[in-house]
Design a protein around this motif. Structure first.
Motif, PDB file in Angstrom:
ATOM      1  N   MET A 371       1.014  -1.304   0.095  1.00 16.47           N
ATOM      2  CA  MET A 371      -0.051   0.049  -0.068  1.00 16.47           C
ATOM      3  C   MET A 371       0.832   1.348   0.030  1.00 16.47           C
ATOM      4  O   MET A 371       0.421   2.393  -0.447  1.00 16.47           O
ATOM      5  CB  MET A 371      -0.987   0.180   1.172  1.00 16.47           C
ATOM      6  CG  MET A 371      -2.040  -0.816   1.103  1.00 16.47           C
ATOM      7  SD  MET A 371      -3.212  -0.910  -0.478  1.00 16.47           S
ATOM      8  CE  MET A 371      -3.733   0.698  -0.314  1.00 16.47           C
ATOM      9  N   ILE A 372       1.935   1.277   0.533  1.00 14.69           N
ATOM     10  CA  ILE A 372       2.961   2.357   0.581  1.00 14.69           C
ATOM     11  C   ILE A 372       3.448   2.459  -0.942  1.00 14.69           C
ATOM     12  O   ILE A 372       3.476   3.700  -1.242  1.00 14.69           O
ATOM     13  CB  ILE A 372       4.115   2.253   1.526  1.00 14.69           C
ATOM     14  CG1 ILE A 372       3.686   2.344   3.037  1.00 14.69           C
ATOM     15  CG2 ILE A 372       5.090   3.218   1.295  1.00 14.69           C
ATOM     16  CD1 ILE A 372       4.696   2.081   4.011  1.00 14.69           C
ATOM     17  N   LEU A 373       3.785   1.358  -1.464  1.00 15.86           N
ATOM     18  CA  LEU A 373       4.154   1.819  -3.118  1.00 15.86           C
ATOM     19  C   LEU A 373       3.009   2.173  -3.690  1.00 15.86           C
ATOM     20  O   LEU A 373       3.438   2.707  -4.764  1.00 15.86           O
ATOM     21  CB  LEU A 373       4.743   0.164  -3.402  1.00 15.86           C
ATOM     22  CG  LEU A 373       6.078  -0.375  -2.763  1.00 15.86           C
ATOM     23  CD1 LEU A 373       6.421  -1.947  -3.115  1.00 15.86           C
ATOM     24  CD2 LEU A 373       7.236   0.477  -2.961  1.00 15.86           C
ATOM     25  N   ASN A 374       1.850   1.657  -3.466  1.00 21.41           N
ATOM     26  CA  ASN A 374       0.811   2.119  -4.224  1.00 21.41           C
ATOM     27  C   ASN A 374       0.730   3.938  -4.013  1.00 21.41           C
ATOM     28  O   ASN A 374       0.400   4.687  -4.965  1.00 21.41           O
ATOM     29  CB  ASN A 374      -0.449   1.475  -3.660  1.00 21.41           C
ATOM     30  CG  ASN A 374      -0.860   0.159  -4.502  1.00 21.41           C
ATOM     31  OD1 ASN A 374      -0.100  -0.088  -5.397  1.00 21.41           O
ATOM     32  ND2 ASN A 374      -1.555  -0.402  -3.709  1.00 21.41           N
ATOM     33  N   TYR A 375       0.932   4.065  -2.666  1.00 14.86           N
ATOM     34  CA  TYR A 375       0.753   5.702  -2.549  1.00 14.86           C
ATOM     35  C   TYR A 375       1.986   6.441  -3.275  1.00 14.86           C
ATOM     36  O   TYR A 375       1.512   7.306  -3.791  1.00 14.86           O
ATOM     37  CB  TYR A 375       1.015   5.648  -1.032  1.00 14.86           C
ATOM     38  CG  TYR A 375       0.970   7.204  -0.465  1.00 14.86           C
ATOM     39  CD1 TYR A 375      -0.138   7.909  -0.028  1.00 14.86           C
ATOM     40  CD2 TYR A 375       2.038   8.030  -0.305  1.00 14.86           C
ATOM     41  CE1 TYR A 375      -0.089   8.995   0.597  1.00 14.86           C
ATOM     42  CE2 TYR A 375       2.240   9.169   0.091  1.00 14.86           C
ATOM     43  CZ  TYR A 375       1.094   9.844   0.244  1.00 14.86           C
ATOM     44  OH  TYR A 375       1.255  11.032   0.911  1.00 14.86           O
ATOM     45  N   VAL A 376       2.945   5.844  -3.160  1.00 15.07           N
ATOM     46  CA  VAL A 376       4.124   6.608  -3.826  1.00 15.07           C
ATOM     47  C   VAL A 376       4.016   6.735  -5.401  1.00 15.07           C
ATOM     48  O   VAL A 376       4.186   7.663  -5.972  1.00 15.07           O
ATOM     49  CB  VAL A 376       5.560   5.951  -3.295  1.00 15.07           C
ATOM     50  CG1 VAL A 376       6.620   6.523  -4.202  1.00 15.07           C
ATOM     51  CG2 VAL A 376       5.866   6.223  -1.998  1.00 15.07           C
ATOM     52  N   SER A 377       3.646   5.456  -5.782  1.00 15.47           N
ATOM     53  CA  SER A 377       3.439   5.431  -7.320  1.00 15.47           C
ATOM     54  C   SER A 377       2.065   6.284  -7.658  1.00 15.47           C
ATOM     55  O   SER A 377       2.450   7.137  -8.917  1.00 15.47           O
ATOM     56  CB  SER A 377       3.249   4.059  -7.978  1.00 15.47           C
ATOM     57  OG  SER A 377       2.049   3.474  -7.402  1.00 15.47           O
ATOM     58  N   LEU A 383       1.443   8.247 -11.529  1.00 16.74           N
ATOM     59  CA  LEU A 383       0.984   7.207 -12.107  1.00 16.74           C
ATOM     60  C   LEU A 383      -0.220   7.048 -11.833  1.00 16.74           C
ATOM     61  O   LEU A 383      -1.006   7.014 -10.773  1.00 16.74           O
ATOM     62  CB  LEU A 383       1.972   5.974 -11.910  1.00 16.74           C
ATOM     63  CG  LEU A 383       3.446   6.140 -12.022  1.00 16.74           C
ATOM     64  CD1 LEU A 383       4.305   4.811 -11.555  1.00 16.74           C
ATOM     65  CD2 LEU A 383       3.544   6.191 -13.587  1.00 16.74           C
ATOM     66  N   PRO A 384      -1.075   6.125 -12.876  1.00 20.83           N
ATOM     67  CA  PRO A 384      -2.507   5.917 -12.726  1.00 20.83           C
ATOM     68  C   PRO A 384      -2.620   5.202 -11.361  1.00 20.83           C
ATOM     69  O   PRO A 384      -1.852   4.159 -11.209  1.00 20.83           O
ATOM     70  CB  PRO A 384      -2.601   5.011 -14.055  1.00 20.83           C
ATOM     71  CG  PRO A 384      -1.783   5.452 -14.904  1.00 20.83           C
ATOM     72  CD  PRO A 384      -0.609   5.879 -14.277  1.00 20.83           C
TER      73      PRO A 384
END
Length: 387
Positions: A371-377, A383-384
Motif C-alpha cells: 500500500m505504501i508503494l501504491n501511495y508513492v506510485s 502514475l494511474p
C-alpha cells in the motif's frame, strides 16, 4: 531540516539509552513469559518525562514533538526493550487530542498520558476492511432524545486494550448534507456497556496483547467525539502520520539491537584462526545492514520534522517512505544477525529468534509495504491509480 542532531537531542538519546540498558532485552522477555506489560519500564520512562515528551507543556508534556518521541522509542528498541504502546498512546492518541480535542478532553487525558498513569489504545482496523479504510463499517449515530452517540461495529488487531483506560475508535457518521459516511474519532472508556474485547491468539511474542473489539450500540456522551465532526479525515491522518513515523522508530531500534548483537558476536567468535567478523562474507552484509538503518533513520527524521512543522501533506509522503525503508532495513538486519550467529541465533540466550516474527510485523502494520508503494506510485510519481 538539520541533518545533524542538536546537542539536546544527542543528550536525550544518551539518557534514554541508559534507561533502556538498565532494563534490557532480558527484562522484556521476562514480562512476555509472565504475560504482563512492561509496567516498571513504562513507569520509569514516564517519571523521567519521556512518554509525554511530544505533548504540550501546558498539559504536563515536554513541549517537544514526534521527532523527540521517535528518539525515545528508537533508543529503547536499540537497548532491546521497545514500548509498543508508545506508538499508540502518546503518539497517535495524545497527538490527536492535543491538536483537535476539546479543552475538557485535553485536561482529562493529556497530563495522564504524559505521566503514564493512563493509557489509550487505538482502534481502526476491521475484519472486512483491511487496508481499505473507506470500507470501515463501524458507525455512529445520534440519539435524538439525548444527543448521545451510539456506536456499533467491530475492530481487530487492537494493541493493549486490556491495560488501556480507553480506546480511540475510528467510526463513521452520516453527513447530513450528502448522506455519505465520513470518519470520526470517539473516546470509548474501557468499561463502557456494550464494549467487549476478545484476545486474539497470536504466535508473536510481545508484552502487548492483540484484541478483537465488538461495539453493540455503545452509548457515549456528546463529549466523546474528538474534534469537529466535519473534519474527521484531517484528524485521522493527524494520528496516522505519527503512527508511521513511530513504527519506523520501532523498526530501526529493533534492527539496531539485532545488529549490535551480531557485531559483538562476529568480533569474538573465532573458528578459522581469526574472528568471523574479519571475513567479508560476514562483515559486508552487516555493514550494509548498518547503512540501510542509517538511511531509514534520515527519512524518519525528515518525516518527523515535516510533521512537527505542521506540513501534514509533506509529512504524509515522508512518513510512508520512512516506514517502508525502516521495515525493509529491520527485516534484513534481523535476518543477517540471526545468520551471523548460526545456530546460536535461534537460542534464547542471544534474544534474536523472537525478532524474526517481530521484524516481519513491521512490513505489515500499520500499513503494508504494497500500500505504501501504491501511495508513492500514485501520489508522488503521478502514475494511474491501481486500486
Amino acid at each position: 531540516m538539520p541533518v545533524i542532531e542538536s546537542e539536546e537531542h544527542r543528550a536525550l538519546r544518551a539518557a534514554v539509552s541508559a534507561l533502556g540498558h538498565k532494563y534490557g532485552r532480558e527484562y522484556l522477555t521476562r514480562t512476555v513469559e509472565e504475560g504482563r506489560p512492561a509496567t516498571e519500564l513504562w513507569a520509569e520512562a514516564a517519571e523521567l518525562g519521556y512518554l509525554g515528551v511530544n505533548l504540550p507543556e501546558e498539559h504536563g508534556g515536554g513541549g517537544g514533538g514526534i521527532f523527540e518521541l521517535s528518539i525515545v522509542l528508537e533508543e529503547l528498541g536499540a537497548a532491546g526493550c521497545p514500548l509498543l504502546l508508545m506508538v499508540v498512546s502518546p503518539a497517535i492518541c495524545g497527538t490527536v487530542i492535543a491538536r483537535f480535542g476539546t479543552e475538557e478532553q485535553k485536561r482529562d487525558w493529556l497530563p495522564a498520558l504524559a505521566d503514564g498513569t493512563r493509557v489509550m489504545a487505538f482502534g481502526i482496523t476491521e475484519p472486512d476492511a483491511g487496508s481499505n479504510s473507506h470500507r470501515i463499517t463501524t458507525t455512529a449515530r445520534r440519539d435524538p432524545a439525548t444527543g448521545d452517540w451510539l456506536l456499533t461495529g467491530r475492530k481487530v488487531f487492537v494493541s493493549g486494550v486490556d491495560i488501556a483506560d480507553a480506546t480511540l475508535i475510528v467510526g463513521r457518521t452520516e453527513d447530513a448534507r450528502t448522506g455519505r459516511l465520513k470518519p470520526c474519532l470517539f473516546i470509548v472508556p474501557r468499561d463502557t456497556p456494550g464494549f467487549e474485547r476478545h484476545k486474539i491468539d497470536m504466535e508473536l511474542s510481545a508484552a502487548e496483547k492483540q484484541f478483537e473489539l465488538t461495539l453493540d450500540d455503545v452509548r457515549l456522551p456528546a463529549g466523546a467525539l474528538v474534534g469537529d465532526e466535519d473534519a474527521g479525515l484531517l484528524q485521522l491522518f493527524a494520528g496516522l502520520n505519527p503512527e508511521r513515523i513511530m513504527t519506523a522508530a520501532f523498526a530501526i531500534g529493533m534492527g539496531r539491537f539485532a545488529l549490535s548483537r551480531a557485531v559483538e558476536y562476529a568480533r569474538d567468535r573465532t573458528v578459522w584462526k581469526a574472528p568471523i567478523g574479519s571475513h567479508q562474507a560476514i562483515a559486508h552484509p552487516l555493514a550494509q545492514a548498518h547503512i540501510d538503518l542509517e538511511l531509514a533513520r534520515l527519512m524518519m527524521q525528515k518525516a518527523a520534522h515535516l510533521y512537527d512543522a505542521g506540513d501534514d501533506t509533506g509529512a504524509g509522503e515522508a512518513a510512508n517512505m520512512a516506514k517502508y525503508a525502516a521495515a525493509e532495513a529491520c527485516v534484513k538486519a534481523v535476518d543477517q544477525a540471526v545468520h551471523t550467529l548460526g545456530g546460536n541465533g535461534l537460542t534464547r540466550e542471544f534474544g534474536l529468534a523472537s525478532l524474526i516474527t517481530a521484524a516481519r510485523v513491521s512490513r505489515i502494520a500499520p500499513v503494508s509495504r504494497e500500500m505504501i508503494l501504491n501511495y508513492v506510485s500514485h501520489q508522488t510519481l503521478g502514475l494511474p491509480k491501481s486500486y
